[in-house]
Design an enzyme around this catalytic site. Sequence first.
Site, PDB file in Angstrom:
ATOM      1  N   ASP A  13       0.809  -1.218   0.000  1.00  0.00           N
ATOM      2  CA  ASP A  13       0.000   0.000   0.000  1.00  0.00           C
ATOM      3  C   ASP A  13       0.850   1.279   0.000  1.00  0.00           C
ATOM      4  OD1 ASP A  13      -2.265  -1.632   0.091  1.00  0.00           O
ATOM      5  OD2 ASP A  13      -2.198  -1.687   2.287  1.00  0.00           O
ATOM      6  N   LYS A  16       1.972   2.286  -5.013  1.00  0.00           N
ATOM      7  CA  LYS A  16       2.613   1.804  -6.245  1.00  0.00           C
ATOM      8  C   LYS A  16       1.730   2.109  -7.448  1.00  0.00           C
ATOM      9  CE  LYS A  16       2.475  -2.298  -4.425  1.00  0.00           C
ATOM     10  NZ  LYS A  16       2.113  -1.980  -3.032  1.00  0.00           N
ATOM     11  N   ALA A  39      -4.067  -7.822  -3.631  1.00  0.00           N
ATOM     12  CA  ALA A  39      -3.585  -6.460  -3.849  1.00  0.00           C
ATOM     13  C   ALA A  39      -4.778  -5.513  -3.981  1.00  0.00           C
ATOM     14  CB  ALA A  39      -2.747  -6.409  -5.113  1.00  0.00           C
ATOM     15  N   GLY A  40      -4.558  -4.254  -3.647  1.00  0.00           N
ATOM     16  CA  GLY A  40      -5.586  -3.244  -3.866  1.00  0.00           C
ATOM     17  C   GLY A  40      -4.892  -1.960  -4.260  1.00  0.00           C
ATOM     18  N   HIS A  41      -5.078  -1.560  -5.501  1.00  0.00           N
ATOM     19  CA  HIS A  41      -4.379  -0.368  -5.995  1.00  0.00           C
ATOM     20  C   HIS A  41      -5.409   0.674  -6.396  1.00  0.00           C
ATOM     21  CE1 HIS A  41      -1.211  -3.550  -7.287  1.00  0.00           C
ATOM     22  NE2 HIS A  41      -1.185  -3.328  -5.997  1.00  0.00           N
ATOM     23  N   THR A  42      -5.346   1.831  -5.760  1.00  0.00           N
ATOM     24  CA  THR A  42      -6.291   2.905  -6.061  1.00  0.00           C
ATOM     25  C   THR A  42      -5.569   4.006  -6.827  1.00  0.00           C
ATOM     26  OG1 THR A  42      -7.509   2.412  -4.062  1.00  0.00           O
ATOM     27  CG2 THR A  42      -7.896   4.577  -5.036  1.00  0.00           C
ATOM     28  N   GLN A 228       1.912  -6.124  -3.469  1.00  0.00           N
ATOM     29  CA  GLN A 228       2.396  -6.225  -2.089  1.00  0.00           C
ATOM     30  C   GLN A 228       3.672  -5.386  -1.892  1.00  0.00           C
ATOM     31  OE1 GLN A 228       1.340  -9.688  -3.527  1.00  0.00           O
ATOM     32  NE2 GLN A 228      -0.519  -8.678  -2.911  1.00  0.00           N
ATOM     33  N   GLY A 309     -11.026  -3.563   3.902  1.00  0.00           N
ATOM     34  CA  GLY A 309     -11.579  -2.459   4.690  1.00  0.00           C
ATOM     35  C   GLY A 309     -11.012  -2.386   6.106  1.00  0.00           C
ATOM     36  N   SER A 420       5.097  12.752  -3.664  1.00  0.00           N
ATOM     37  CA  SER A 420       3.663  12.802  -3.943  1.00  0.00           C
ATOM     38  C   SER A 420       2.951  13.550  -2.817  1.00  0.00           C
ATOM     39  CB  SER A 420       3.129  11.376  -4.090  1.00  0.00           C
ATOM     40  OG  SER A 420       1.743  11.406  -4.315  1.00  0.00           O
ATOM     41  N   GLY A 422      -0.586  14.200  -2.871  1.00  0.00           N
ATOM     42  CA  GLY A 422      -2.031  13.984  -2.938  1.00  0.00           C
ATOM     43  C   GLY A 422      -2.303  12.820  -3.863  1.00  0.00           C
TER      44      GLY A 422
HETATM   45  P1  GDP Z   1      -0.741   0.408  -3.600  1.00  0.00           P
HETATM   46  O1  GDP Z   1      -1.361  -0.859  -3.138  1.00  0.00           O
HETATM   47  O2  GDP Z   1       0.729   0.460  -3.308  1.00  0.00           O
HETATM   48  O3  GDP Z   1      -1.014   0.744  -5.034  1.00  0.00           O
HETATM   49  O4  GDP Z   1      -1.392   1.565  -2.719  1.00  0.00           O
HETATM   50  P2  GDP Z   1      -2.954   1.716  -2.320  1.00  0.00           P
HETATM   51  O5  GDP Z   1      -3.711   2.125  -3.522  1.00  0.00           O
HETATM   52  O6  GDP Z   1      -3.409   0.524  -1.575  1.00  0.00           O
HETATM   53  O7  GDP Z   1      -2.867   2.856  -1.249  1.00  0.00           O
HETATM   54  C1  GDP Z   1      -2.441   4.154  -1.544  1.00  0.00           C
HETATM   55  C2  GDP Z   1      -3.611   5.134  -1.319  1.00  0.00           C
HETATM   56  O8  GDP Z   1      -3.091   6.438  -1.167  1.00  0.00           O
HETATM   57  C3  GDP Z   1      -4.582   5.210  -2.470  1.00  0.00           C
HETATM   58  O9  GDP Z   1      -5.869   5.405  -1.956  1.00  0.00           O
HETATM   59  C4  GDP Z   1      -4.129   6.428  -3.259  1.00  0.00           C
HETATM   60  O10 GDP Z   1      -5.182   7.069  -3.973  1.00  0.00           O
HETATM   61  C5  GDP Z   1      -3.632   7.315  -2.149  1.00  0.00           C
HETATM   62  N1  GDP Z   1      -2.532   8.208  -2.485  1.00  0.00           N
HETATM   63  C6  GDP Z   1      -1.526   8.012  -3.379  1.00  0.00           C
HETATM   64  N2  GDP Z   1      -0.622   9.005  -3.315  1.00  0.00           N
HETATM   65  C7  GDP Z   1      -1.065   9.861  -2.352  1.00  0.00           C
HETATM   66  C8  GDP Z   1      -0.542  11.066  -1.789  1.00  0.00           C
HETATM   67  O11 GDP Z   1       0.514  11.551  -2.135  1.00  0.00           O
HETATM   68  N3  GDP Z   1      -1.289  11.646  -0.811  1.00  0.00           N
HETATM   69  C9  GDP Z   1      -2.459  11.136  -0.365  1.00  0.00           C
HETATM   70  N4  GDP Z   1      -3.096  11.787   0.595  1.00  0.00           N
HETATM   71  N5  GDP Z   1      -2.973   9.987  -0.865  1.00  0.00           N
HETATM   72  C10 GDP Z   1      -2.275   9.356  -1.830  1.00  0.00           C
HETATM   73  P1  IMO Z   2      -0.865  -4.106  -2.269  1.00  0.00           P
HETATM   74  O1  IMO Z   2      -0.479  -4.623  -3.633  1.00  0.00           O
HETATM   75  C1  IMO Z   2      -0.866  -4.599   2.044  1.00  0.00           C
HETATM   76  C2  IMO Z   2      -0.884  -8.693   3.596  1.00  0.00           C
HETATM   77  C3  IMO Z   2      -2.113  -9.148   4.335  1.00  0.00           C
HETATM   78  C4  IMO Z   2      -1.482 -10.103   5.338  1.00  0.00           C
HETATM   79  C5  IMO Z   2      -0.384 -10.766   4.521  1.00  0.00           C
HETATM   80  C6  IMO Z   2      -0.770 -12.113   3.921  1.00  0.00           C
HETATM   81  O2  IMO Z   2      -2.157  -3.387  -2.263  1.00  0.00           O
HETATM   82  O3  IMO Z   2       0.263  -3.355  -1.664  1.00  0.00           O
HETATM   83  P2  IMO Z   2      -2.366 -12.798   1.895  1.00  0.00           P
HETATM   84  O4  IMO Z   2      -3.816 -12.566   1.678  1.00  0.00           O
HETATM   85  O5  IMO Z   2      -1.491 -12.224   0.827  1.00  0.00           O
HETATM   86  O6  IMO Z   2      -2.019 -14.228   2.159  1.00  0.00           O
HETATM   87  O7  IMO Z   2      -2.033 -12.016   3.274  1.00  0.00           O
HETATM   88  O8  IMO Z   2      -0.069  -9.852   3.479  1.00  0.00           O
HETATM   89  N1  IMO Z   2      -1.114  -8.165   2.232  1.00  0.00           N
HETATM   90  C7  IMO Z   2      -1.060  -6.875   1.908  1.00  0.00           C
HETATM   91  N2  IMO Z   2      -0.885  -5.781   2.684  1.00  0.00           N
HETATM   92  N3  IMO Z   2      -0.984  -4.452   0.712  1.00  0.00           N
HETATM   93  C8  IMO Z   2      -1.127  -5.535  -0.081  1.00  0.00           C
HETATM   94  O9  IMO Z   2      -1.125  -5.454  -1.438  1.00  0.00           O
HETATM   95  C9  IMO Z   2      -1.215  -6.816   0.515  1.00  0.00           C
HETATM   96  N4  IMO Z   2      -1.388  -8.065   0.037  1.00  0.00           N
HETATM   97  C10 IMO Z   2      -1.315  -8.882   1.097  1.00  0.00           C
HETATM   98  O10 IMO Z   2      -2.767  -8.077   4.961  1.00  0.00           O
HETATM   99  O11 IMO Z   2      -0.869  -9.384   6.369  1.00  0.00           O
HETATM  100 MG    MG Z   3      -2.831  -1.544  -1.825  1.00  0.00          MG
END
Ligand code: GDP
Ligand code: IMO
Ligand code: MG
Length: 432
Positions: A13, A16, A39-42, A228, A309, A420, A422
């Site tokens: 998170d 990326k 994974a969860g990428h926003t 991850q 969540g 970054s 925002g």
């Molecule tokens: P990822 O899994 O590495 O792609 O990251 P996530 O998407 O799970 O989490 C990053 C969150 O931070 C997302 O909701 C993005 O929209 C948000 N985000 C990214 N860059 C910034 C930043 O510079 N500032 C803020 N406030 N939010 C950001």
């Molecule tokens: P992104 O790509 C953050 C964590 C889980 C748990 C451990 C093992 O969004 O960065 P799993 O379901 O993979 O067997 O869970 O890894 N985990 C993550 N934490 N971001 C992720 O992906 C993750 N993918 C798995 O919370 O601790």
């Molecule tokens: Mg994520």
Amino acid sequence: MAGTCVVGLQWGDEAKGKIVDLIGDEFDMVVRYNGGANAGHTVVVEGKTFKLSLLPTGVIRPSVTSVIGNGVVVYPPRFLEEVKTLLDGGVDISKRLVLSDHAHVIFPYHMEEERLAESGGEGKIGTTGRGIGPCYQDKVGRRFAIRVGELLRPDHLRERLRQVVPFKNRLMTAFADGAAGAKVFDATAIADEYLKYAERIRPYVTDTARLLHDSVKAGKRVLFEAAQGSLLDVDHGTYPFVTSSSSLPSGMWSGSGLPAKNVTRIIGVVKAYTTRVGRGPFPTELDDGMDGTGERIRKVGKEYGTVTGRPRRTGWFDAVAVRYTAALAGADEITLMLLDVLSGLPELKLCVGYDLDGERRTHFTSDAHDLERCKPVYETLPGWTEDITTCRTLADLPAAARRYVDRVSEMVGLPVSVVSVGPGREQTIRVR
Ligand code: GDP
Ligand code: IMO
Ligand code: MG
């Protein structure tokens, strides 16, 4: 070919997705090589929010071909759901998304195996519940795994499920300590369901390793997108509190079939602080109550898991950990994300060492037992009060924020190429 890999250097998170989106237009192909829908990428583009779990973030860029490599584990309903969401949202990916025939398939019994494993107290990892671990277990175990290519051969799939499902039922019943509590699955019902998915998935399935080799020969530029974070890597992370795949760039070669020599730039993505979801050691965690800094970072940074969540655990930036992962990843540079979240804090702490049983150390240990006992040694830096979300150059940043960026860079030993401020694509300072 000058390929690039974007990799998270913390516990996931790190944002990326935003970096992949930001530089996506410089590439012809974006490849996912590990993990699955854990994974969860926003990504936020012109006020529109895209949430992706299984598909590469690159799909948002209209000129990019997105590849789900052989190292990924695929839950077909999730694949189809994400495809549909994008098509409904006007993002036409039908001709530029491909899925490896060698990728492994997640079945409902994988989710159930995980549920049973995670319902025990101490053995709990705090997984995302997406069947990731059990599917990789089957892959490495070789006897019960089913790959995407096999979904496309109906008689074969039915036969495979007839072999696998009764075994899984016996295993889970025993695991659940008797019949109560464990779901029982029916091979024919699963086969009927998955054969329907298979027909919808078929147009996307191909030999992606060959496609990548041919594309590289033709001069295409490839971006690898790690899921991850490096501290969740199955070999080098904080085992056993990790995921079941190689999230470090080392997973690229096996997870895509394209040799690592094709990649000449590795971008390490870090948050300006640290978060972690799930269980496991976290030396700089701010577990300081509802009025504390940890909760404030969680609220301002909206630190709740995209997939589950769950509130993310929050803490200060750990330069010891990031030096370790940057070295393992071979990172050339770091991008410092979510710096705006720290605005308004009177002072900021950077972890520059650990105290382990009275001994000062400056190197990381991924051994969960030792890391649990590491007490962080902090350097304190002044905070800033200004809103920095409209800053577009380093010179726009308050002096204290610039100093924080410089100090992170010094402590990690790498240049910062992006700051970054925002979630939006435009809320970005490109340093070089
Ligand atoms: P990822 O899994 O590495 O792609 O990251 P996530 O998407 O799970 O989490 C990053 C969150 O931070 C997302 O909701 C993005 O929209 C948000 N985000 C990214 N860059 C910034 C930043 O510079 N500032 C803020 N406030 N939010 C950001
Ligand atoms: P992104 O790509 C953050 C964590 C889980 C748990 C451990 C093992 O969004 O960065 P799993 O379901 O993979 O067997 O869970 O890894 N985990 C993550 N934490 N971001 C992720 O992906 C993750 N993918 C798995 O919370 O601790
Ligand atoms: Mg994520």
